[in-house]
Design an enzyme around this catalytic site. Structure first.
Site, mmCIF file in Angstrom:
data_model
loop_
_atom_site.group_PDB
_atom_site.id
_atom_site.type_symbol
_atom_site.label_atom_id
_atom_site.label_comp_id
_atom_site.label_asym_id
_atom_site.label_seq_id
_atom_site.Cartn_x
_atom_site.Cartn_y
_atom_site.Cartn_z
ATOM 1 N N HIS A 289 -2.974 6.998 3.413
ATOM 2 C CA HIS A 289 -3.441 5.741 2.815
ATOM 3 C C HIS A 289 -4.783 5.381 3.430
ATOM 4 C CE1 HIS A 289 -3.863 1.717 1.484
ATOM 5 N NE2 HIS A 289 -3.557 1.168 2.642
ATOM 6 N N CYS B 276 0.819 -1.222 0.000
ATOM 7 C CA CYS B 276 0.000 0.000 0.000
ATOM 8 C C CYS B 276 0.850 1.267 0.000
ATOM 9 C CB CYS B 276 -0.937 0.001 1.191
ATOM 10 S SG CYS B 276 -2.013 -1.429 1.193
ATOM 11 N N ASN C 173 -10.097 -0.139 0.532
ATOM 12 C CA ASN C 173 -8.636 -0.075 0.476
ATOM 13 C C ASN C 173 -8.200 -0.486 -0.937
ATOM 14 O OD1 ASN C 173 -5.891 -0.519 0.691
ATOM 15 N ND2 ASN C 173 -6.004 -1.603 2.648
HETATM 16 O O1 UT7 Z 1 -3.556 -1.495 3.739
HETATM 17 C C1 UT7 Z 1 -2.617 -2.360 4.256
HETATM 18 C C2 UT7 Z 1 -2.581 -2.339 5.714
HETATM 19 N N1 UT7 Z 1 -3.792 -2.905 6.272
HETATM 20 C C3 UT7 Z 1 -4.381 -2.310 7.293
HETATM 21 O O2 UT7 Z 1 -3.960 -1.253 7.708
HETATM 22 C C4 UT7 Z 1 -5.540 -3.033 7.970
HETATM 23 C C5 UT7 Z 1 -5.346 -3.001 9.468
HETATM 24 N N2 UT7 Z 1 -6.383 -3.701 10.204
HETATM 25 C C6 UT7 Z 1 -7.664 -3.274 10.285
HETATM 26 O O3 UT7 Z 1 -8.047 -2.306 9.661
HETATM 27 C C7 UT7 Z 1 -8.613 -3.984 11.220
HETATM 28 O O4 UT7 Z 1 -7.875 -4.874 12.028
HETATM 29 C C8 UT7 Z 1 -9.739 -4.771 10.502
HETATM 30 C C9 UT7 Z 1 -10.730 -3.797 9.881
HETATM 31 C C10 UT7 Z 1 -9.157 -5.686 9.440
HETATM 32 C C11 UT7 Z 1 -10.537 -5.610 11.515
HETATM 33 O O5 UT7 Z 1 -11.020 -4.784 12.557
HETATM 34 P P1 UT7 Z 1 -10.765 -5.182 14.077
HETATM 35 O O6 UT7 Z 1 -11.437 -4.147 14.897
HETATM 36 O O7 UT7 Z 1 -9.288 -5.370 14.281
HETATM 37 O O8 UT7 Z 1 -11.559 -6.528 14.208
HETATM 38 P P2 UT7 Z 1 -11.021 -7.946 14.709
HETATM 39 O O9 UT7 Z 1 -10.208 -8.602 13.644
HETATM 40 O O10 UT7 Z 1 -10.421 -7.799 16.057
HETATM 41 O O11 UT7 Z 1 -12.366 -8.751 14.862
HETATM 42 C C12 UT7 Z 1 -13.337 -8.383 15.885
HETATM 43 C C13 UT7 Z 1 -14.518 -9.326 15.790
HETATM 44 C C14 UT7 Z 1 -14.119 -10.796 15.745
HETATM 45 O O12 UT7 Z 1 -15.106 -11.526 16.449
HETATM 46 P P3 UT7 Z 1 -14.841 -12.017 17.970
HETATM 47 O O13 UT7 Z 1 -13.618 -12.859 17.919
HETATM 48 O O14 UT7 Z 1 -14.649 -10.736 18.759
HETATM 49 O O15 UT7 Z 1 -16.098 -12.751 18.314
HETATM 50 C C15 UT7 Z 1 -14.232 -11.157 14.284
HETATM 51 O O16 UT7 Z 1 -14.501 -12.512 14.072
HETATM 52 O O17 UT7 Z 1 -15.239 -9.077 14.578
HETATM 53 C C16 UT7 Z 1 -15.391 -10.306 13.851
HETATM 54 N N3 UT7 Z 1 -15.376 -9.980 12.435
HETATM 55 C C17 UT7 Z 1 -16.470 -9.625 11.750
HETATM 56 N N4 UT7 Z 1 -17.752 -9.506 12.112
HETATM 57 C C18 UT7 Z 1 -18.648 -9.115 11.186
HETATM 58 C C19 UT7 Z 1 -14.301 -9.926 11.601
HETATM 59 N N5 UT7 Z 1 -14.701 -9.556 10.373
HETATM 60 C C20 UT7 Z 1 -16.034 -9.363 10.437
HETATM 61 C C21 UT7 Z 1 -17.011 -8.957 9.510
HETATM 62 N N6 UT7 Z 1 -18.285 -8.838 9.912
HETATM 63 N N7 UT7 Z 1 -16.698 -8.644 8.237
#
Ligand code: UT7
Length: 329
Positions: free
Chosen positions: A256, A116, A286
């Site tokens: 970004h 990115c 993204n």
């Molecule tokens: O561009 C290159 C660099 N990339 C980035 O900068 C991305 C960096 N990361 C992020 O932006 C975030 O980590 C994400 C948007 C990818 C995810 O957000 P998060 O707040 O870190 O969520 P998480 O992975 O901690 O997941 C929280 C919960 C989980 O459930 P439990 O374990 O708390 O029950 C996931 O299973 O949300 C669940 N979950 C979803 N729920 C509904 C994960 N994806 C989804 C979804 N819909 N699409």
């Protein structure tokens, strides 16, 4: 003669027609508009649907639009750099394919894979060429068909990414405008957290790699999030300190667009009011290397000559960095 700076003198892009909304995604995997919007800020993304149309299709359209807009003949281009993590093929370079498609016949060029942060790395590369005095017209085209490596059965990654291409023309500037400075970094520790495992020389394609869905993006979202927030914000702040720039002197931050929360944290760390932090993630998701020039394209009319901009990115690799840029038109 003094060394010229390298300045963007035109910008144009291409977005595929098909728009994949959060509502449609909610019918494909277990997710919701509410979850995607609150966790990322994304509402919809463009997707290139045509069969067997690769990244070069979008890149070529962006370059054609740029040549037309800047009244430049394709033969005048000296170098064309394509930044992408989704090249048409592993080789030849997508830059070559784009040159062929648009009639850029007198140039050389290559692809730059810096995740990115690809646009920042490519703009810096173009600037070094311009500063030699030998090259006068360079195209940097950021083009990504992220949908080609997105697993639409994985709810943790499929809401995040979109397809797009944006091209900029980079030319010498003798008024001290354009790219002033960059702080760029790589750290291979990132390969554990954000990668496409198979398809390269380490894990060539096999039935097993396909069955295990290893040709798609894998991301440990939380780990990447933590790195992204600190690295992007720290580097942007470091750039301000290095040049004694106050928040008041910065016209806009161009971050970004990976996640609204990462963008907000970066703006806060720099002490910027929210109107100075440019955002368009809601409509595109993204788009990897394309996201920074896509913001520039959307806000082009708002910029004034001499505006101080800070570009900041973080991506796979890890790669990250910030650029201090003075808008040139
Ligand atoms: O561009 C290159 C660099 N990339 C980035 O900068 C991305 C960096 N990361 C992020 O932006 C975030 O980590 C994400 C948007 C990818 C995810 O957000 P998060 O707040 O870190 O969520 P998480 O992975 O901690 O997941 C929280 C919960 C989980 O459930 P439990 O374990 O708390 O029950 C996931 O299973 O949300 C669940 N979950 C979803 N729920 C509904 C994960 N994806 C989804 C979804 N819909 N699409």
């Amino acid at each position: 003669m003094t060394t010229p700076t390298a300045a963007i003198t035109g910008i144009a892009g291409y977005l595929p027609d098909y728009i994949l909304t959060n509502e449609e995604l909610s019918q494909m995997v277990e997710t919701s508009d509410e979850w995607i919007t609150s966790r990322t800020g994304i509402k919809e993304r463009h997707i290139l649907k045509e069969p067997h149309a690769g990244t070069s299709v979008m890149g070529a359209k962006a370059v054609e639009a740029l040549l037309k807009k800047t009244n430049t003949k394709p033969e005048e281009i000296d170098v064309l750099l394509c930044c992408s993590v989704t090249p048409d093929m592993l080789f030849p370079a997508t830059a070559n394919i784009i040159c062929d498609k648009v009639g850029v016949l007198n140039a050389w060029g290559y692809d730059i894979n810096a995740g990115c942060s690809g646009f920042l790395f490519s703009l810096t590369t173009a600037a070094r060429f311009i500063e030699t005095g030998k090259y006068k017209k360079i195209i940097v085209v950021a083009a990504e068909k992220m949908s080609s490596i997105t697993d639409y059965t994985d709810r943790t990654t499929c809401p995040l990414f979109g397809d797009a291409a944006v091209a900029v023309l980079v030319e010498p500037n003798h008024e001290g405008l354009g790219l002033i400075d960059e702080i760029l970094h790589v750290d291979g520790v990132g390969r554990k957290y954000l990668y496409q495992k198979a398809g390269g020389s380490k894990y060539p394609p096999t039935e097993e790699t396909v069955r295990n869905r290893e040709h798609f993006i894998h991301q440990d979202g939380q780990a990447v999030f933590k790195f992204a927030v600190s690295r992007m914000a720290d580097t942007a702040a470091e750039m301000m300190e290095k040049h004694n720039l106050t928040a008041g002197e910065i016209a806009y931050l161009i971050p970004h667009q990976a996640n609204l929360r990462i963008i907000d944290a970066t703006g806060k760390r720099m002490g910027l009011s929210s109107d100075k932090v440019l955002i368009n993630i809601a409509h595109y998701g993204n788009t990897s290397a394309v996201s920074i020039p896509l913001v520039l394209m959307d806000y082009e009319k708002q910029f004034k000559k001499g505006d101080t901009l800070i570009f900041a990115a973080f991506g796979a690799g890890f790669t990250w960095g910030a650029q201090y840029y003075k808008w040139a038109y």
